[in-house]
Motif scaffolding. Structure first.
Motif, mmCIF file in Angstrom:
data_model
loop_
_atom_site.group_PDB
_atom_site.id
_atom_site.type_symbol
_atom_site.label_atom_id
_atom_site.label_comp_id
_atom_site.label_asym_id
_atom_site.label_seq_id
_atom_site.Cartn_x
_atom_site.Cartn_y
_atom_site.Cartn_z
ATOM 1 N N LYS A 111 0.839 -1.205 0.000
ATOM 2 C CA LYS A 111 0.000 0.000 0.000
ATOM 3 C C LYS A 111 0.872 1.253 0.000
ATOM 4 O O LYS A 111 2.028 1.231 0.397
ATOM 5 C CB LYS A 111 -0.896 0.002 1.241
ATOM 6 N N CYS A 112 0.264 2.335 -0.439
ATOM 7 C CA CYS A 112 0.944 3.636 -0.401
ATOM 8 C C CYS A 112 1.139 4.049 1.052
ATOM 9 O O CYS A 112 0.261 3.802 1.898
ATOM 10 C CB CYS A 112 0.100 4.683 -1.145
ATOM 11 N N PRO A 113 2.297 4.656 1.454
ATOM 12 C CA PRO A 113 2.502 5.099 2.839
ATOM 13 C C PRO A 113 1.412 6.059 3.319
ATOM 14 O O PRO A 113 1.204 6.197 4.522
ATOM 15 C CB PRO A 113 3.884 5.763 2.796
ATOM 16 N N GLY B 60 8.383 6.021 -6.920
ATOM 17 C CA GLY B 60 7.897 6.742 -8.114
ATOM 18 C C GLY B 60 6.465 7.228 -7.917
ATOM 19 O O GLY B 60 6.106 8.352 -8.324
ATOM 20 N N HIS B 61 5.630 6.408 -7.299
ATOM 21 C CA HIS B 61 4.239 6.810 -7.039
ATOM 22 C C HIS B 61 4.180 8.010 -6.098
ATOM 23 O O HIS B 61 3.379 8.956 -6.303
ATOM 24 C CB HIS B 61 3.473 5.629 -6.453
ATOM 25 N N MET B 62 5.035 8.000 -5.047
ATOM 26 C CA MET B 62 5.022 9.119 -4.088
ATOM 27 C C MET B 62 5.434 10.428 -4.750
ATOM 28 O O MET B 62 4.911 11.496 -4.413
ATOM 29 C CB MET B 62 5.950 8.788 -2.914
ATOM 30 N N LYS B 63 6.357 10.356 -5.727
ATOM 31 C CA LYS B 63 6.764 11.576 -6.432
ATOM 32 C C LYS B 63 5.659 12.083 -7.360
ATOM 33 O O LYS B 63 5.445 13.289 -7.492
ATOM 34 C CB LYS B 63 8.036 11.291 -7.233
ATOM 35 N N LYS C 53 -1.930 14.971 -4.631
ATOM 36 C CA LYS C 53 -3.011 14.160 -4.094
ATOM 37 C C LYS C 53 -2.789 13.846 -2.630
ATOM 38 O O LYS C 53 -3.730 13.896 -1.818
ATOM 39 C CB LYS C 53 -3.124 12.850 -4.891
ATOM 40 N N HIS C 54 -1.522 13.579 -2.260
ATOM 41 C CA HIS C 54 -1.215 13.284 -0.878
ATOM 42 C C HIS C 54 -1.417 14.500 0.018
ATOM 43 O O HIS C 54 -1.869 14.364 1.172
ATOM 44 C CB HIS C 54 0.217 12.760 -0.753
ATOM 45 N N VAL C 55 -1.056 15.695 -0.485
ATOM 46 C CA VAL C 55 -1.264 16.936 0.299
ATOM 47 C C VAL C 55 -2.746 17.143 0.558
ATOM 48 O O VAL C 55 -3.175 17.487 1.666
ATOM 49 C CB VAL C 55 -0.649 18.145 -0.435
#
Length: 559
Positions: free
Chosen positions: A224-226, A243-246, A251-253
């Motif tokens: 899963k994404c962190p 790569g997904h986190m970059k 979206k994460h913000v």
């Protein structure tokens, strides 16, 4: 005619009554004399019984069946019909019957043993002292109790190669157990067993005990994404997570903002719930204090009851003191009785020693009798050894060429055996190679065949060459590769059992291509010049290797 009918009728009735009882039903070397046959079952008499009136012999079991029969007049002789029939044991006939020469009951299985009838049981017994290990062709149960019934001669190979309960060692760990367990449930639990990574990563196979650690580091594992805790529902491979986190920073913000707002709402709700819980806790505290006061009053009442019980216990202690004095008096009385019994026991011991002395004397007398019987048995065994040596001398005088046609292999044979090559001159003139039927080095061994070149390795040679080639066998998966060992082949003299061709040995070296397991049809062989044409065509009365345009090869052993 009437007398004949009277004699024949009882014999037929007794056979029907006896069922499986009767004399010795063996394959005798020579037909037994008529005077040794039972007049009921017509077999050599077992525990012979002699009729007093007519002197005819019967088996004891046959006679017992006759005497128990309700369909015949048992007061008269079975043979001559004389009244007041009487009989007694015929030890002479019994001894002559036991002296008869018989073949082994396992003759049809291949046993060549011949001996006296009295020795059959010792020959078949696996613990026999006469034959050491008993008949090799007798079927016995596997000593590992796997349920297999097998001939004694095949038991050793079965215990080493086939038995499901034989002891083996796991090839991945140090565990030892039965073959069935190691290749079954143990491999399902073995911590050293190599397992394929479920993600099919480049690592390939990993030990079972290391799989959990590997899965936590495997680059191809789905994770899963962190930021899943704040609402990101994306799952990626571990190597793609950075790569997904970059790519999903915005979206994460946004997910973090929504999570913060939700936390504030939860904080307000929790404060309201905490206030309600504090009021509820105060109510419970007051009720608990009231319950504690009630329990203290009840405890005071219990203490008063305990004091009353202690008074009663003191009274009981006084009663116990009286009982203790009574017990000591009884103990003293028991000690006096024990002394009296011990004295009586010593008298019995003296009487027992006298009885033991008498028994010892009786035992020594019986031991002397047994020693005499052992001495007689040794003399009988020595006589049997002399007979066996005479049989060995007789076997050495047999004509080997007459026995060759019965020894020739027809394909898929086991070593040792004989191979026949025909039309030798025709094959030599055509420079034609001849391939033998296939054979195995053992029951589950390597499969091979011979290639004979009558005109030598290169053609127009002065020798006969023989090549040895491996073939694809049924047991190749269970064998050790490359092949290691030495196989011996001999050219047979067709005149007698001497002056055979020299023993040629083919050595399998693990560096030679001819020793490798066959994957395709092409194979490499080991070739040797086995005899010169000059010696092959020579006939001087001592040897003749080529006869009737045929030669014989004997594959002797593989070590």
């Amino acid at each position: 005619m009437a007398a004949e009918k009277m004699k024949s009728k009882p014999k037929q009735d007794v056979r029907s009554v006896m069922v499986s009882e009767g004399g010795y039903d063996f394959d005798f070397v020579q037909s037994p004399p008529d005077d040794l046959l039972c007049n009921i079952c017509q077999l050599p008499a077992r525990d012979a019984t002699l009729s007093v009136c007519c002197g005819h012999s019967f088996c004891k079991c046959c006679m017992d069946c006759y005497l128990l029969s309700n369909t015949m007049d048992c007061s008269s002789c079975l043979y001559c019909r004389k009244e007041n029939f009487q009989s007694f044991p015929d030890k002479k006939t019994t001894r002559l019957v036991l002296n008869l020469q018989v073949f082994c009951p396992n003759k049809s299985q291949g046993c060549s043993w011949v001996g006296e009838l009295r020795s059959v049981e010792d020959h078949l017994d696996k613990n026999s002292t006469a034959s050491n290990i008993g008949c090799l062709f007798t079927e016995i149960c596997c000593s590992n109790e796997c349920g297999v019934v097998i001939q004694r001669r095949l038991l050793e190979d079965h215990l080493k190669l086939e038995c499901e309960l034989r002891q083996v060692k796991c090839e991945y760990c140090d565990s030892t157990g039965s073959y069935q367990w190691i290749n079954g449930s143990h491999q399902q639990e073995c911590l050293k067993y190599p397992m394929e990574c479920p993600n099919h990563c480049e690592v390939g196979h990993v030990r079972r005990e290391e799989m959990s650690v590997h899965l936590e580091e495997c680059p191809l594992a789905i994770v899963k994404c962190p930021f899943a805790v704040v609402g990101c529902d994306i799952v990626v491979r571990r190597e793609e997570r950075m790569g997904h986190m970059k790519e999903a920073v915005e979206k994460h913000v946004e997910c973090n903002k929504e999570a913060i707002v939700e936390l504030e709402r939860s904080k307000t709700t929790l404060k309201e719930q905490l206030s309600a819980k504090e009021q509820e806790l105060t109510t419970v505290k007051n009720a608990l204090q009231k319950a504690i006061d009630d329990k203290e009053r009840e405890l005071d009442r219990v203490r008063n009851s305990i004091d009353a019980i202690e008074d009663k216990l003191k009274a009981k202690d006084q009663e116990l003191a009286v009982v203790k004095v009574t017990t000591e008096n009884l103990k003293k009385s028991i000690d006096d009785k024990e002394k009296e019994l011990r004295k009586n026991s010593e008298d019995s011991k003296c009487e027992l020693e006298i009885n033991m002395k008498q028994l010892k004397e009786m035992f020594e007398q019986e031991l002397m009798k047994l020693r005499e019987e052992v001495k007689v048995t040794k003399q009988q065994l020595q006589h049997q050894v002399e007979i066996n040596e005479q049989l060995q001398q007789d076997l050495q005088s047999y004509d080997i060429p007459k026995l060759l046609p019965h020894l020739i292999g027809t394909g898929n044979q086991l070593i040792p055996f004989v191979i026949k090559l025909t039309e030798f001159e025709k094959r030599k003139s055509r420079q034609e190679s001849w391939h033998s039927p296939p054979f195995y080095t053992s029951k589950q061994g390597y499969k091979m065949h011979l290639m004979v070149k009558p005109d030598g390795l290169t053609g127009n040679s002065s020798h006969v060459s023989v090549g040895l080639f491996l073939m694809k066998g049924e047991h190749d998966d269970q064998l050790t590769w490359p092949v290691k060992g030495v196989l011996s082949i001999q050219l047979l003299n067709q005149i007698g059992d001497h002056n055979h061709g020299e023993l040629v040995k083919y050595k399998f070296d693990e560096c030679n291509k001819a020793c490798q397991r066959l994957v395709h049809s092409q194979s490499y062989g080991l070739s040797e010049n086995i005899i010169t044409h000059k010696k092959l065509y020579t006939f001087n009365g001592k040897w003749q290797y080529l006869k009737n345009d045929c030669i014989f090869f004997r594959v002797t052993n593989f070590q």
